[in-house]
Motif scaffolding. Sequence first.
Motif, PDB file in Angstrom:
ATOM      1  N   LYS A   1      28.384  45.415  43.724  1.00  0.00           N
ATOM      2  CA  LYS A   1      29.165  44.903  42.642  1.00  0.00           C
ATOM      3  C   LYS A   1      30.370  44.131  42.596  1.00  0.00           C
ATOM      4  CE  LYS A   1      31.427  49.602  42.842  1.00  0.00           C
ATOM      5  NZ  LYS A   1      31.609  51.365  42.292  1.00  0.00           N
ATOM      6  N   ASP A   2      31.034  44.141  43.679  1.00  0.00           N
ATOM      7  CA  ASP A   2      31.682  43.379  43.659  1.00  0.00           C
ATOM      8  C   ASP A   2      31.927  42.053  43.245  1.00  0.00           C
ATOM      9  OD1 ASP A   2      31.319  43.069  46.049  1.00  0.00           O
ATOM     10  OD2 ASP A   2      33.079  43.490  47.446  1.00  0.00           O
ATOM     11  N   LYS A   3      30.674  41.590  43.672  1.00  0.00           N
ATOM     12  CA  LYS A   3      29.918  40.278  43.740  1.00  0.00           C
ATOM     13  C   LYS A   3      29.412  39.879  41.779  1.00  0.00           C
ATOM     14  CE  LYS A   3      31.310  38.955  47.460  1.00  0.00           C
ATOM     15  NZ  LYS A   3      32.356  37.759  47.065  1.00  0.00           N
ATOM     16  N   LEU A   4      29.765  41.340  40.850  1.00  0.00           N
ATOM     17  CA  LEU A   4      29.148  40.721  39.811  1.00  0.00           C
ATOM     18  C   LEU A   4      30.174  40.508  38.822  1.00  0.00           C
ATOM     19  CD1 LEU A   4      26.700  42.245  37.754  1.00  0.00           C
ATOM     20  CD2 LEU A   4      27.638  44.193  37.884  1.00  0.00           C
TER      21      LEU A   4
ATOM     22  N   ASP B   1      44.077  42.717  35.239  1.00  0.00           N
ATOM     23  CA  ASP B   1      44.064  41.298  35.238  1.00  0.00           C
ATOM     24  C   ASP B   1      43.452  40.521  34.401  1.00  0.00           C
ATOM     25  OD1 ASP B   1      44.277  38.580  36.127  1.00  0.00           O
ATOM     26  OD2 ASP B   1      44.211  39.064  37.970  1.00  0.00           O
ATOM     27  N   CYS B   2      43.682  39.650  33.155  1.00  0.00           N
ATOM     28  CA  CYS B   2      43.298  39.783  32.209  1.00  0.00           C
ATOM     29  C   CYS B   2      43.363  37.969  31.852  1.00  0.00           C
ATOM     30  CB  CYS B   2      42.959  40.113  31.410  1.00  0.00           C
ATOM     31  SG  CYS B   2      42.113  38.981  29.588  1.00  0.00           S
ATOM     32  N   TYR B   3      42.351  37.149  32.029  1.00  0.00           N
ATOM     33  CA  TYR B   3      42.757  35.666  31.433  1.00  0.00           C
ATOM     34  C   TYR B   3      42.664  35.446  30.014  1.00  0.00           C
ATOM     35  CZ  TYR B   3      42.581  30.533  30.835  1.00  0.00           C
ATOM     36  OH  TYR B   3      42.461  29.872  30.287  1.00  0.00           O
ATOM     37  N   TRP B   4      44.051  34.680  29.644  1.00  0.00           N
ATOM     38  CA  TRP B   4      42.982  35.578  27.505  1.00  0.00           C
ATOM     39  C   TRP B   4      43.695  33.546  27.368  1.00  0.00           C
ATOM     40  CZ3 TRP B   4      42.992  39.397  25.301  1.00  0.00           C
ATOM     41  CH2 TRP B   4      43.646  40.887  25.652  1.00  0.00           C
ATOM     42  N   HIS B   5      42.204  33.404  26.795  1.00  0.00           N
ATOM     43  CA  HIS B   5      42.374  31.877  25.978  1.00  0.00           C
ATOM     44  C   HIS B   5      42.289  32.395  24.594  1.00  0.00           C
ATOM     45  CE1 HIS B   5      41.195  27.475  25.896  1.00  0.00           C
ATOM     46  NE2 HIS B   5      39.731  28.417  24.585  1.00  0.00           N
TER      47      HIS B   5
ATOM     48  N   PRO C   1      43.110  53.623  37.784  1.00  0.00           N
ATOM     49  CA  PRO C   1      42.475  52.343  37.954  1.00  0.00           C
ATOM     50  C   PRO C   1      41.040  51.898  38.179  1.00  0.00           C
ATOM     51  CG  PRO C   1      44.790  53.314  38.647  1.00  0.00           C
ATOM     52  CD  PRO C   1      43.590  54.172  38.964  1.00  0.00           C
ATOM     53  N   VAL C   2      40.756  50.677  38.137  1.00  0.00           N
ATOM     54  CA  VAL C   2      39.629  49.502  38.839  1.00  0.00           C
ATOM     55  C   VAL C   2      40.262  48.096  39.224  1.00  0.00           C
ATOM     56  CG1 VAL C   2      38.420  51.079  37.853  1.00  0.00           C
ATOM     57  CG2 VAL C   2      39.081  48.965  36.500  1.00  0.00           C
ATOM     58  N   ALA C   3      39.731  47.538  39.911  1.00  0.00           N
ATOM     59  CA  ALA C   3      40.066  46.066  40.170  1.00  0.00           C
ATOM     60  C   ALA C   3      38.941  45.277  39.688  1.00  0.00           C
ATOM     61  CB  ALA C   3      39.177  46.076  42.023  1.00  0.00           C
TER      62      ALA C   3
ATOM     63  N   ALA D   1      31.533  46.210  33.176  1.00  0.00           N
ATOM     64  CA  ALA D   1      32.156  46.527  34.258  1.00  0.00           C
ATOM     65  C   ALA D   1      32.623  46.894  34.457  1.00  0.00           C
ATOM     66  CB  ALA D   1      32.766  44.928  33.658  1.00  0.00           C
ATOM     67  N   ALA D   2      34.612  47.573  33.317  1.00  0.00           N
ATOM     68  CA  ALA D   2      34.848  48.331  33.997  1.00  0.00           C
ATOM     69  C   ALA D   2      35.202  49.755  34.573  1.00  0.00           C
ATOM     70  CB  ALA D   2      35.973  48.918  33.079  1.00  0.00           C
TER      71      ALA D   2
END
Length: 205
Positions: A83-86, A174-178, A145-147, A102-103
């Motif tokens: 799952k760490d590759k999902l 950790d979120c990338y916002w567009h 917390p999750v990664a 996902a979370a």
Amino acid sequence: EGVAQRWADGLEGCLVVVPQSPDRSIWSGDPGTPGYDWLRQRGVHDTSDNEANIRELQRVALARARHVEAWLRDLLKKHGLKKDKLILTGFSQGSILAALCAARLNALGAVACGGVTGQPVYSAEEEGYVGGGWMRWEELLPQTPVATRFCAVNGTKDSFVPRRNLEHMLSAFDCYWHWDRGVGHDFPDKWYEVALKWMKQAFGQ
């Protein structure tokens, strides 16, 4: 060329799968309208009660999330993947499940494209939607917390994506916002390129 094929071509050595909801939408008989619904509701609760609406939508979302998660676990086992590759991706309504699953699985990441959205409320009595809004999806996220990392790709004029609610929902991640200025719920091609670039970086490519 579909988005899934473009992503498969751009993600070296990755498996790209596209699930489909088993439930038809209430519009599925009309040409050109959505054919499937990830969060099909019974609509028998008191739809004038907002808290009842939220409870019903959360119930439906959690049941569907568990369904999708079971399918994903079987898929990962079948292909010998972890799952760490999902990375899960979702568009519009699908972004709700992509984010939650996902979370909850502690997957590598999730892409919410045109999401995470609110949700309309269905009434069986009215045989249609009678309202809707943000269903406090954050309450369905893990309490520890999750990664999992996130990529949220949206337009600033998208009325289906309440920005303040979404930013609160993902504030612990950790979120990338567009945010695409002046764009609505339109899904321009560049959104898919933004998501692909983020996924490649997440996979270390």
